[in-house]
Design a protein around this motif. Sequence first.
Motif, mmCIF file in Angstrom:
data_model
loop_
_atom_site.group_PDB
_atom_site.id
_atom_site.type_symbol
_atom_site.label_atom_id
_atom_site.label_comp_id
_atom_site.label_asym_id
_atom_site.label_seq_id
_atom_site.Cartn_x
_atom_site.Cartn_y
_atom_site.Cartn_z
ATOM 1 N N THR A 93 -5.473 -36.477 -0.422
ATOM 2 C CA THR A 93 -4.324 -37.260 0.027
ATOM 3 C C THR A 93 -4.736 -38.273 1.088
ATOM 4 O O THR A 93 -4.263 -39.421 1.101
ATOM 5 C CB THR A 93 -3.225 -36.330 0.586
ATOM 6 O OG1 THR A 93 -2.857 -35.387 -0.426
ATOM 7 C CG2 THR A 93 -2.000 -37.125 0.991
ATOM 8 N N LYS A 94 -5.648 -37.863 1.959
ATOM 9 C CA LYS A 94 -6.113 -38.761 3.025
ATOM 10 C C LYS A 94 -6.796 -40.000 2.457
ATOM 11 O O LYS A 94 -6.702 -41.095 3.026
ATOM 12 C CB LYS A 94 -7.091 -38.009 3.937
ATOM 13 C CG LYS A 94 -7.598 -38.840 5.105
ATOM 14 C CD LYS A 94 -8.446 -38.003 6.051
ATOM 15 C CE LYS A 94 -9.762 -37.625 5.415
ATOM 16 N NZ LYS A 94 -10.672 -36.932 6.374
ATOM 17 N N TYR A 95 -7.451 -39.835 1.328
ATOM 18 C CA TYR A 95 -8.168 -40.970 0.734
ATOM 19 C C TYR A 95 -7.354 -41.705 -0.334
ATOM 20 O O TYR A 95 -7.891 -42.533 -1.062
ATOM 21 C CB TYR A 95 -9.504 -40.509 0.156
ATOM 22 C CG TYR A 95 -10.502 -40.153 1.231
ATOM 23 C CD1 TYR A 95 -11.065 -41.141 2.041
ATOM 24 C CD2 TYR A 95 -10.853 -38.828 1.467
ATOM 25 C CE1 TYR A 95 -11.961 -40.816 3.036
ATOM 26 C CE2 TYR A 95 -11.755 -38.494 2.469
ATOM 27 C CZ TYR A 95 -12.307 -39.491 3.251
ATOM 28 O OH TYR A 95 -13.200 -39.171 4.256
ATOM 29 N N GLY A 96 -6.058 -41.393 -0.425
ATOM 30 C CA GLY A 96 -5.185 -42.214 -1.269
ATOM 31 C C GLY A 96 -4.571 -41.549 -2.473
ATOM 32 O O GLY A 96 -3.801 -42.187 -3.195
ATOM 33 N N ALA A 97 -4.881 -40.269 -2.740
ATOM 34 C CA ALA A 97 -4.266 -39.589 -3.876
ATOM 35 C C ALA A 97 -2.778 -39.382 -3.614
ATOM 36 O O ALA A 97 -2.367 -39.129 -2.483
ATOM 37 C CB ALA A 97 -4.946 -38.248 -4.134
ATOM 38 N N THR A 98 -1.977 -39.496 -4.661
ATOM 39 C CA THR A 98 -0.531 -39.330 -4.497
ATOM 40 C C THR A 98 -0.084 -37.899 -4.729
ATOM 41 O O THR A 98 1.002 -37.510 -4.293
ATOM 42 C CB THR A 98 0.232 -40.239 -5.484
ATOM 43 O OG1 THR A 98 -0.150 -39.902 -6.821
ATOM 44 C CG2 THR A 98 -0.097 -41.703 -5.227
ATOM 45 N N ALA A 99 -0.897 -37.099 -5.429
ATOM 46 C CA ALA A 99 -0.518 -35.710 -5.701
ATOM 47 C C ALA A 99 -1.758 -34.918 -6.074
ATOM 48 O O ALA A 99 -2.834 -35.480 -6.334
ATOM 49 C CB ALA A 99 0.521 -35.633 -6.820
ATOM 50 N N PHE A 100 -1.612 -33.599 -6.102
ATOM 51 C CA PHE A 100 -2.718 -32.701 -6.428
ATOM 52 C C PHE A 100 -2.202 -31.642 -7.392
ATOM 53 O O PHE A 100 -1.207 -30.977 -7.107
ATOM 54 C CB PHE A 100 -3.252 -32.047 -5.151
ATOM 55 C CG PHE A 100 -4.425 -31.136 -5.384
ATOM 56 C CD1 PHE A 100 -4.226 -29.785 -5.643
ATOM 57 C CD2 PHE A 100 -5.714 -31.615 -5.353
ATOM 58 C CE1 PHE A 100 -5.305 -28.930 -5.865
ATOM 59 C CE2 PHE A 100 -6.800 -30.775 -5.571
ATOM 60 C CZ PHE A 100 -6.600 -29.432 -5.821
ATOM 61 N N LEU A 101 -2.854 -31.519 -8.564
ATOM 62 C CA LEU A 101 -2.479 -30.529 -9.568
ATOM 63 C C LEU A 101 -3.563 -29.475 -9.674
ATOM 64 O O LEU A 101 -4.743 -29.799 -9.846
ATOM 65 C CB LEU A 101 -2.279 -31.188 -10.938
ATOM 66 C CG LEU A 101 -1.019 -32.037 -11.127
ATOM 67 C CD1 LEU A 101 -1.062 -32.727 -12.487
ATOM 68 C CD2 LEU A 101 0.230 -31.191 -11.000
ATOM 69 N N GLU A 102 -3.160 -28.211 -9.588
ATOM 70 C CA GLU A 102 -4.110 -27.110 -9.699
ATOM 71 C C GLU A 102 -4.150 -26.606 -11.137
ATOM 72 O O GLU A 102 -3.116 -26.380 -11.755
ATOM 73 C CB GLU A 102 -3.702 -25.979 -8.757
ATOM 74 C CG GLU A 102 -4.704 -24.841 -8.698
ATOM 75 C CD GLU A 102 -4.332 -23.782 -7.682
ATOM 76 O OE1 GLU A 102 -5.106 -22.833 -7.513
ATOM 77 O OE2 GLU A 102 -3.261 -23.921 -7.057
ATOM 78 N N LYS A 103 -5.337 -26.458 -11.689
ATOM 79 C CA LYS A 103 -5.511 -25.939 -13.042
ATOM 80 C C LYS A 103 -5.383 -24.419 -13.027
ATOM 81 O O LYS A 103 -5.765 -23.790 -12.036
ATOM 82 C CB LYS A 103 -6.869 -26.334 -13.606
ATOM 83 C CG LYS A 103 -7.092 -27.834 -13.741
ATOM 84 C CD LYS A 103 -8.502 -28.094 -14.235
ATOM 85 C CE LYS A 103 -8.804 -29.575 -14.330
ATOM 86 N NZ LYS A 103 -10.199 -29.835 -14.754
ATOM 87 N N PRO A 104 -4.896 -23.796 -14.110
ATOM 88 C CA PRO A 104 -4.365 -24.441 -15.324
ATOM 89 C C PRO A 104 -3.055 -25.165 -15.043
ATOM 90 O O PRO A 104 -2.210 -24.659 -14.304
ATOM 91 C CB PRO A 104 -4.155 -23.264 -16.281
ATOM 92 C CG PRO A 104 -3.977 -22.081 -15.380
ATOM 93 C CD PRO A 104 -4.831 -22.326 -14.185
ATOM 94 N N ILE A 105 -2.925 -26.345 -15.605
ATOM 95 C CA ILE A 105 -1.780 -27.210 -15.341
ATOM 96 C C ILE A 105 -0.651 -26.876 -16.298
ATOM 97 O O ILE A 105 -0.831 -26.917 -17.517
ATOM 98 C CB ILE A 105 -2.182 -28.693 -15.487
ATOM 99 C CG1 ILE A 105 -3.325 -29.025 -14.523
ATOM 100 C CG2 ILE A 105 -0.992 -29.597 -15.223
ATOM 101 C CD1 ILE A 105 -3.930 -30.397 -14.756
ATOM 102 N N THR A 106 0.515 -26.561 -15.755
ATOM 103 C CA THR A 106 1.674 -26.275 -16.613
ATOM 104 C C THR A 106 2.314 -27.587 -17.052
ATOM 105 O O THR A 106 2.175 -28.626 -16.392
ATOM 106 C CB THR A 106 2.715 -25.428 -15.873
ATOM 107 O OG1 THR A 106 3.248 -26.189 -14.777
ATOM 108 C CG2 THR A 106 2.096 -24.146 -15.340
ATOM 109 N N LEU A 107 3.027 -27.511 -18.182
ATOM 110 C CA LEU A 107 3.682 -28.696 -18.734
ATOM 111 C C LEU A 107 4.663 -29.295 -17.739
ATOM 112 O O LEU A 107 4.675 -30.514 -17.508
ATOM 113 C CB LEU A 107 4.404 -28.324 -20.031
ATOM 114 C CG LEU A 107 5.232 -29.431 -20.696
ATOM 115 C CD1 LEU A 107 4.330 -30.548 -21.193
ATOM 116 C CD2 LEU A 107 6.046 -28.854 -21.852
#
Length: 238
Positions: A93-107
């Motif tokens: 997030t500090k470097y510009g990401a808008t979100a973070f998804l943890e795998k396994p990713i649900t629909l």
Amino acid sequence: MATILVVDDEMGIRALLSEILTDEGHTIELAENAAQARSARERVRPDLVLLDIWMPDVDGITLLKEWGATGQLNMPVVMMSGHGTIDTAVEATKYGATAFLEKPITLQKLLRAVEQALARTPPKPPAPAVLANAPIISSFRGPDVSLTVEAAMTGGLGLPASMPVDLGPQSEQSFDLDRPLREARDAFEKSYFEFHLARENGSMTRVAEKTGLERTHLYRKLKQLGVDLSRNKRGGVA
């Protein structure tokens, strides 16, 4: 809809995300490493990037920093990882990401993250008008936008009088009942699903929710009825 670049070194993850997001009407570009991601970003200028953190050559955080440092971070980036920590998410997030998804990713989490990220994207300027001096059409019928101005049907918009006007999905249709029950039922079901696909802009997820069918069952049903899924894709679109 949007052009989305999926960057992940796992073929299965790329294939799964591509299938889901294509069903949602998006155009998908795939990359398995940072080098391919750089090339794809320059070639297609994506509206959104889904970027894996752990990749064998250059990791996702390093690529994110690179884009930020060179002024190329002009699209939302959602980071993905199966081994992420809070510190990793904060750093992304500090470097510009808008979100973070943890795998396994649900629909549900995937679609929500994509929707929220795209909502932050500045709207693109509208295309220049093609028809000069066209009258304003402001008539609507029900939940579907319909052209009810006579000029639209008779060439008043600069169109040939014989050109068909697309009135969108219609909730009222007539059926030939003088046929075997199975044929009549199939014709009704095909029109029913085509109506909902058109109304939901080709989103299989929302059509499944509206019709009460499990997504895999819905897909098989549409194939069985001969519904043209490509025609309902959004932006193909849908």
